[in-house]
Every structure is written in C-alpha cells, then in structure tokens.
Design a protein around this motif. Structure first.
Motif, PDB file in Angstrom:
ATOM      1  N   PRO A 219      18.308  29.726  28.360  1.00  0.00           N
ATOM      2  CA  PRO A 219      19.094  30.951  28.563  1.00  0.00           C
ATOM      3  C   PRO A 219      20.122  30.753  29.689  1.00  0.00           C
ATOM      4  N   ASP A 220      21.245  31.454  29.552  1.00  0.00           N
ATOM      5  CA  ASP A 220      22.283  31.397  30.594  1.00  0.00           C
ATOM      6  C   ASP A 220      21.818  32.159  31.801  1.00  0.00           C
ATOM      7  N   VAL A 221      21.482  31.447  32.823  1.00  0.00           N
ATOM      8  CA  VAL A 221      21.062  32.146  34.030  1.00  0.00           C
ATOM      9  C   VAL A 221      20.948  31.140  35.155  1.00  0.00           C
ATOM     10  N   THR A 222      21.269  31.583  36.345  1.00  0.00           N
ATOM     11  CA  THR A 222      21.067  30.736  37.514  1.00  0.00           C
ATOM     12  C   THR A 222      20.215  31.513  38.508  1.00  0.00           C
ATOM     13  N   VAL A 223      19.360  30.788  39.197  1.00  0.00           N
ATOM     14  CA  VAL A 223      18.524  31.431  40.209  1.00  0.00           C
ATOM     15  C   VAL A 223      19.424  31.819  41.374  1.00  0.00           C
ATOM     16  N   PRO A 224      19.378  33.098  41.778  1.00  0.00           N
ATOM     17  CA  PRO A 224      20.290  33.543  42.836  1.00  0.00           C
ATOM     18  C   PRO A 224      19.949  32.913  44.185  1.00  0.00           C
ATOM     19  N   GLY A 225      20.968  32.724  44.999  1.00  0.00           N
ATOM     20  CA  GLY A 225      20.741  32.244  46.355  1.00  0.00           C
ATOM     21  C   GLY A 225      20.458  33.425  47.272  1.00  0.00           C
TER      22      GLY A 225
ATOM     23  N   HIS B  40      11.517  37.533  34.582  1.00  0.00           N
ATOM     24  CA  HIS B  40      12.780  37.872  35.225  1.00  0.00           C
ATOM     25  C   HIS B  40      12.674  37.821  36.752  1.00  0.00           C
ATOM     26  N   ALA B  41      11.432  37.808  37.255  1.00  0.00           N
ATOM     27  CA  ALA B  41      11.202  37.982  38.688  1.00  0.00           C
ATOM     28  C   ALA B  41      11.996  36.988  39.540  1.00  0.00           C
ATOM     29  N   ARG B  42      12.011  35.725  39.138  1.00  0.00           N
ATOM     30  CA  ARG B  42      12.684  34.735  39.981  1.00  0.00           C
ATOM     31  C   ARG B  42      14.195  34.895  39.990  1.00  0.00           C
ATOM     32  N   TYR B  43      14.729  35.652  39.033  1.00  0.00           N
ATOM     33  CA  TYR B  43      16.175  35.876  39.002  1.00  0.00           C
ATOM     34  C   TYR B  43      16.574  37.182  39.676  1.00  0.00           C
ATOM     35  N   GLY B  44      15.605  37.975  40.086  1.00  0.00           N
ATOM     36  CA  GLY B  44      15.903  39.197  40.824  1.00  0.00           C
ATOM     37  C   GLY B  44      16.403  40.345  39.957  1.00  0.00           C
ATOM     38  N   GLY B  45      16.337  40.201  38.641  1.00  0.00           N
ATOM     39  CA  GLY B  45      16.785  41.268  37.751  1.00  0.00           C
ATOM     40  C   GLY B  45      16.580  40.835  36.314  1.00  0.00           C
ATOM     41  N   VAL B  46      16.747  41.769  35.382  1.00  0.00           N
ATOM     42  CA  VAL B  46      16.526  41.454  33.976  1.00  0.00           C
ATOM     43  C   VAL B  46      17.635  40.531  33.462  1.00  0.00           C
ATOM     44  N   VAL B  47      17.263  39.392  32.900  1.00  0.00           N
ATOM     45  CA  VAL B  47      18.224  38.467  32.299  1.00  0.00           C
ATOM     46  C   VAL B  47      18.249  38.751  30.795  1.00  0.00           C
ATOM     47  N   PRO B  48      19.396  39.237  30.267  1.00  0.00           N
ATOM     48  CA  PRO B  48      19.426  39.691  28.875  1.00  0.00           C
ATOM     49  C   PRO B  48      18.911  38.653  27.867  1.00  0.00           C
ATOM     50  N   LEU B 180      15.872  42.728  51.823  1.00  0.00           N
ATOM     51  CA  LEU B 180      14.807  42.838  52.823  1.00  0.00           C
ATOM     52  C   LEU B 180      13.785  41.710  52.652  1.00  0.00           C
ATOM     53  N   GLY B 181      14.088  40.789  51.722  1.00  0.00           N
ATOM     54  CA  GLY B 181      13.192  39.658  51.508  1.00  0.00           C
ATOM     55  C   GLY B 181      11.943  40.009  50.728  1.00  0.00           C
ATOM     56  N   LEU B 182      12.012  41.105  49.939  1.00  0.00           N
ATOM     57  CA  LEU B 182      10.858  41.526  49.137  1.00  0.00           C
ATOM     58  C   LEU B 182      11.063  41.087  47.686  1.00  0.00           C
ATOM     59  N   PRO B 183       9.967  40.824  46.960  1.00  0.00           N
ATOM     60  CA  PRO B 183      10.107  40.338  45.581  1.00  0.00           C
ATOM     61  C   PRO B 183      10.522  41.418  44.577  1.00  0.00           C
ATOM     62  N   TYR B 184      10.834  40.957  43.359  1.00  0.00           N
ATOM     63  CA  TYR B 184      11.197  41.809  42.228  1.00  0.00           C
ATOM     64  C   TYR B 184       9.933  42.168  41.454  1.00  0.00           C
ATOM     65  N   PRO B 185       9.814  43.335  40.847  1.00  0.00           N
ATOM     66  CA  PRO B 185      10.738  44.476  40.917  1.00  0.00           C
ATOM     67  C   PRO B 185      10.627  45.211  42.251  1.00  0.00           C
ATOM     68  N   GLY B 186      11.764  45.735  42.714  1.00  0.00           N
ATOM     69  CA  GLY B 186      11.852  46.248  44.070  1.00  0.00           C
ATOM     70  C   GLY B 186      11.163  47.585  44.308  1.00  0.00           C
ATOM     71  N   GLY B 187      11.088  48.424  43.277  1.00  0.00           N
ATOM     72  CA  GLY B 187      10.546  49.777  43.452  1.00  0.00           C
ATOM     73  C   GLY B 187       9.173  49.800  44.111  1.00  0.00           C
ATOM     74  N   PRO B 188       8.178  49.148  43.510  1.00  0.00           N
ATOM     75  CA  PRO B 188       6.828  49.164  44.100  1.00  0.00           C
ATOM     76  C   PRO B 188       6.793  48.508  45.482  1.00  0.00           C
ATOM     77  N   GLN B 189       7.641  47.492  45.690  1.00  0.00           N
ATOM     78  CA  GLN B 189       7.674  46.787  46.982  1.00  0.00           C
ATOM     79  C   GLN B 189       8.209  47.694  48.091  1.00  0.00           C
ATOM     80  N   ILE B 190       9.326  48.382  47.771  1.00  0.00           N
ATOM     81  CA  ILE B 190       9.912  49.321  48.740  1.00  0.00           C
ATOM     82  C   ILE B 190       8.896  50.423  49.050  1.00  0.00           C
ATOM     83  N   ASP B 191       8.256  50.915  47.999  1.00  0.00           N
ATOM     84  CA  ASP B 191       7.245  51.967  48.154  1.00  0.00           C
ATOM     85  C   ASP B 191       6.131  51.517  49.106  1.00  0.00           C
ATOM     86  N   ARG B 192       5.683  50.291  48.917  1.00  0.00           N
ATOM     87  CA  ARG B 192       4.580  49.748  49.715  1.00  0.00           C
ATOM     88  C   ARG B 192       4.989  49.639  51.190  1.00  0.00           C
TER      89      ARG B 192
END
Lengths: 231, 352
Positions: A219-225, B40-48, B180-192
């Motif tokens: 998939p097209d994606v890069t791990v963000p910095g 998706h977690a390691r990318y910080g958001g949903v990757v389509p 803030l250096g918290l993991p994805y998804p942010g909602g539960p992390q911010i809440d915590r």
C-alpha cells in the motif's frame, strides 16, 4: 463477467473497459450475464474469480463481488491467476475447449497453420498494465496435454526498461528473444476465458490458485516522522 | 416479507471497520465488527489502501459470523442494505461491490444507504424500550465526520446544519495525541492522560465561535486552528526548556473540543426549538463528551439520547436498521447501478 459451460461454451459475456466504474457496473453486469445465459444463480456449479495481478481498486471490487456472489448463491468461489486466462485464450486453449478438441503441439510442424491461428507450443509473455509506469508480466511455454497454459514463473511487477532483464532472469534469454508479447495497452482479461479455464482445470483435476489478491505492490504509505513544528 | 418487521442484513465499509449487522425491524440480532485499526496505528491515521485491503479479507468471515450470531440464513433475509457513502471511496467500493453480488446471488432486494443517516438510525435499535422522538438535533462526531443535523424524519427530512470545515474532531484527537507523544488512536489516550489534568489550565481557542465567524458558520466546526494552538503551546514550553504538563494540555485541549461541540449543538436545540439531542459516532466513546453533554442537556431541559457504544462507532447494524426502515415503509430497492459516493449528502437517506 461471463457465464460459461464446459459443453455449451460461452453462454454470455460482458466487458466494461472503463476502469473507474467497477463498483457501478458490477451488479448490472452480473444480472445481464445471468439473464442473457438464461441461468439462475443456483444452477451454476461454481464462481471463478480472477485474482489479478491488477491495480488496487478494480481488482478488489471484482474479488469482493465474486466471493459475495458465490456465498449468496451457496456455490464455491474458485480463485485463478488472471494472466493464466489471457494465456489460455492467446495460446488457443479457449478455442480448443469450446470446440472440444485436444491440443496438438505438433500441428505447426506437420500441417500448414492458418496465418492467424495460435500456436499452442509457442512461448508467450503476458504483459498487462500495472499503471504508474509499471507492468505486470507472466511467462508461459505453451499449452500442455490438457490444453492448459504452462506457467514458467509467478506473476511479477517490472518497469518497462527492466522487463527483459527480469524475464531473462527467471526464464532465460532465449525465452525473451522468442516469446510473443501481449500489448499492455490492450490486453483485457476475458471473463469467458477465465470461466472456461476454470472448467478445464476442474475437469483435469488441477489445483486452483491461492485465494489472495495479487496486488504485487505494498500500500502507498510512509511511516510519519516527528510532528512538524508550527512555530 | 414482514411489512413491519423485515429481516435485513447491513454492510458497512466506509472507513476502517468492516461491519455486518442483522436486524428484524427495530430489533438487533447481530452486530459483528472487524477493525483494521491496529494496522493503521504505526501511521498515525487510517490509510485508505490498507483499510480497503482489510475489508476484502474481513468481509466473508464477518458475514458468516453475523449470520451465525443472529441464527438466520441468507435465505431468511428480506433485504440487504449497504453504505454507499459518505466515506473513503476505495473502502466503500468493496462493500458496494460485495453487496450487489450478494444480493444477486441470494436473490434479495438491495438498499444503498447513507452512512451518516445510519448513525442517527442506530438509535432505533436500543433495547431499553424507549423510542426515538423526532424532531431531534443530532451531533455525529468521529474520526472522519463532525456533523450537526436537524432530523425531522429519518428517511425524508434530514437537514445538515453544519459540519467541520477542516479536520474532524476525532482526527484532531489523533493529531494532538501524536504531538504529545501518545499512540494512535488518540481519543482514548487523551482521555486517559487528561484524567489527571486541569481542563482550565490553558485556554485553547474554540474554533468558529467568534461573532464574525458565527455569521458565516453558525453550526460549522473547525479543529485545525486548535491543533496548531496546542502545537505552539507545546513548542513554546520546549523552547524555554520547560517540561510539558501533558495532563493539563490534554485536559485543556479536550475541554476546548467538547465545549465547542456541545455549545453549538445546544445552540441549535435552543434556536430551532428542538428539546432533544442525539449523539453518535466514535468520539461519543470519550467520557468527557458524554459527561458534559449530560450536564448541559440537564441544565437546559434537553432530552439527551446516546445509543450504546457498539452502535455509536461504525457498524453494520445501523445500516441494516436504516434498510429495515426503508423496507418497512415500502420504499423501492435501489437500482443496481449506484456507485460509491464519498461525499453523499446527508439529505439522501437512500442513495440513488
């Protein structure tokens, strides 16, 4: 989309070439083929799904629909490599299956062939468009005794300039020199060929492909910095 | 088909959840969800593309699990419903393609329905015996949507009062968590993290609430500026060599989001004379959103409805419920040529 029968041949086929309308047309295509063939879903023996290789979205819609239609109709969904269907058609396997004859690899040596007749013993390099200036390719040595294409290597992805080297690497430079090539700008997969290939494979007791889509790309994606600074 | 209690299977694939639900009229029989969130977690958001691939793999197992949970067969169904939009195009297309084929294979009518109206419709599946009363204001908040609706009729009269003009609220939670250096998804992390913080420690901006903005964007939202304000605040502290009080920043950020969401929702209730507010979407899982909504609605004499959490996040049951509503009111199934519409307007409960 097609409905085929081992004895009756191609009962119905429809092809939509617009690559951006897969999700729109897939329902109407299924309905049209069933109607034209005069066949109800529960009369089918199985559903054959082309697993690619193919670019992302369209391939996925096709596989999702094939699996769901089969599930809905209570029939098995049998996966095939789409390039095998192209080879099956180009090497004459489809025509042989419809005519009910066995292949004759010696035919080209013993009789004068029709100028346009496919040669079942000829090496064939199937090349299709992978978009993004890349190609999908599969190498075949010809048809076997059952009239099925003989695959030399798993489908792969290559840049056009690196294609010959990649093919030579797995099939030898003689194959590169001798093989007929399909035109990647106009090599659609015939659903009728796919369906009939399934019929012949099943009749010959051969295995089907693995049940996984052949994207051949990550998939097209890069791990963000680190987050970008705003101040 | 039972005219009043049709048995409907719903398919939802608009984002990162593959949801299959089965309802009989307004009764929930199954709600099975396969999520690709971890991928998706390691990318910080949903990757389509990752979401779309995951839908293809999850669809049939999820379908089988839902039928087993409901104790029905495909043959028993009166209809099938599918989300045709809004959402991620590639993800929607998997569900749309599969739904059409499933409907044809099983010989069932198919309804193409609106994801956002589905979130409102989810409320009819509550098992506490209470019935949704209309009209209602509905606030739908998720990682992909932040919409304020005026619902007078589920099928025929849903008005979009406002929506986010940039990031969705859930997206803002994800982005602030990341800085803030918290993991994805942010909602539960911010809440915590916010649990130990002071929500009044930092006064972050409330987007589109100034008089000049209200003229143009009475019920619209904006969270992009808030996210930048949090980033500036954090960077200023870091530049000065100070420790970042993560709990206070998280609590103050969350308070700004919750405040603006509920201020606008309650303003809509007051100004339109609608004494009811319905919450929906994944962000409703946020404890502070529910708490502030309860307090402010009680103070304003507004009846608050929050469907069970499993019906608030994306799910197939709400799509089935909307399909059942369409079927029981005798609406014609959708013609087979509909497509995935990533921007389907909320005014169309049923796509055409």
């Amino acid at each position: 989309m097609a409905v085929v029968d081992r004895d009756g041949g191609v009962l119905a086929e429809v092809t939509e070439l617009d690559t951006r309308r897969h999700a729109e047309v897939i329902g109407e295509s299924i309905a049209f083929c069933l109607d034209a063939a005069g066949v109800a879903p529960d009369e089918l023996s199985a559903v054959v799904a082309g697993m690619g290789p193919g670019p992302f979205t369209g391939l996925r819609v096709g596989i999702a629909a094939a699996r769901a239609f089969a599930f809905g109709a209570g029939k098995p969904c049998l996966p095939l490599i789409s390039h095998d269907a192209i080879a099956f058609e180009r090497l004459g396997g489809l025509a042989l299956a419809i005519s009910g004859e066995a292949p004759d690899p010696a035919a080209t040596e013993t009789a004068a062939p029709e100028p346009a007749a496919p040669d079942p013993a000829a090496p064939l390099l199937v090349i299709t468009d992978a978009r993004r200036r890349e190609l999908y390719w599969s190498a075949f040595s010809g048809l076997d005794d059952a009239g099925l294409p003989v695959r030399l290597a798993a489908p792969e992805l290559a840049r056009p300039a690196e294609l010959d080297e990649a093919v030579a690497g797995s099939c030898g430079s003689a194959f590169v020199a001798e093989a007929t090539r399909t035109d990647p700008t106009s090599t659609p997969v015939s659903a009728a060929a796919l369906g009939m290939l399934g019929e012949v494979l099943f009749a010959a007791g051969r295995p089907f492909a693995r049940d996984e889509p052949l994207y051949l790309r990550s998939p097209d994606v890069t791990v963000p910095g680190a987050p970008k600074r705003v101040s | 088909m039972s005219a009043t209690e049709p048995l409907v299977l719903g398919i939802e694939t608009s984002c990162d959840e593959t949801g299959i639900g089965i309802v009989r009229g307004r009764t929930l029989l199954a709600n099975v969800i396969a999520s690709s969130m971890d991928e998706h977690a390691r990318y910080g958001g949903v990757v389509p593309e990752i979401a779309a691939r995951a839908h293809l793999e999850a669809l049939q197992p999820t379908l089988e699990a839902a039928l087993a949970e409901a104790g029905v067969t495909l043959g028993d169904l009166d209809a099938i419903a599918v989300t045709s939009g809004p959402g991620l195009a590639g993800a929607l297309m998997v569900g749309v393609g599969a739904a059409k084929a499933l409907a044809l294979g099983a010989g069932k009518p198919l309804y193409a329905v609106n994801h956002l109206v589905g979130h409102v419709g989810a409320d009819v599946l509550r098992d506490d015996g209470s019935e949704i009363e209309l009209p209602t204001i509905a606030l739908l908040v998720s990682g992909g949507h932040t919409s304020l609706l005026h619902v007078r009729d589920l099928l025929d009269d849903v008005e979009l009062l406002g929506e986010t003009i940039d990031d969705a609220a859930g997206e803002a939670f994800d982005k602030v968590a990341r800085l803030l250096g918290l993991p994805y998804p942010g909602g539960p992390q911010i809440d915590r993290v916010a649990a130990d913080g002071d929500p009044k420690a930092i006064r972050f901006p409330r987007g589109l609430t100034l008089p000049k903005d209200l003229a143009q964007h009475r019920y619209d939202f904006s969270f992009s500026g808030l996210k930048t304000a949090v980033a500036r605040h954090v960077e200023k502290l870091q530049n000065a060599g100070s420790d970042v009080p993560t709990a206070d920043v998280a609590a103050s950020f969350r308070e700004a989001v919750v405040d603006v969401l509920l201020t606008k929702a309650l303003a809509a209730c007051a100004e339109l004379g609608v004494p009811r507010l319905l919450l929906g979407g994944g962000v409703v899982a946020n404890a502070r959103v529910r708490q502030v909504a309860a307090e402010r609605c009680a103070a304003a004499g507004i009846e608050l409805r929050i469907p069970p959490l499993a019906l608030c996040t994306d799910n197939g049951a709400m799509i089935a419920a909307l399909g059942a509503e369409l079927a029981s009111r005798g609406r014609a199934p959708s013609p087979l040529g509909f497509g995935a519409d990533s921007t389907l307007p909320v005014t169309s409960a049923q796509a055409s």
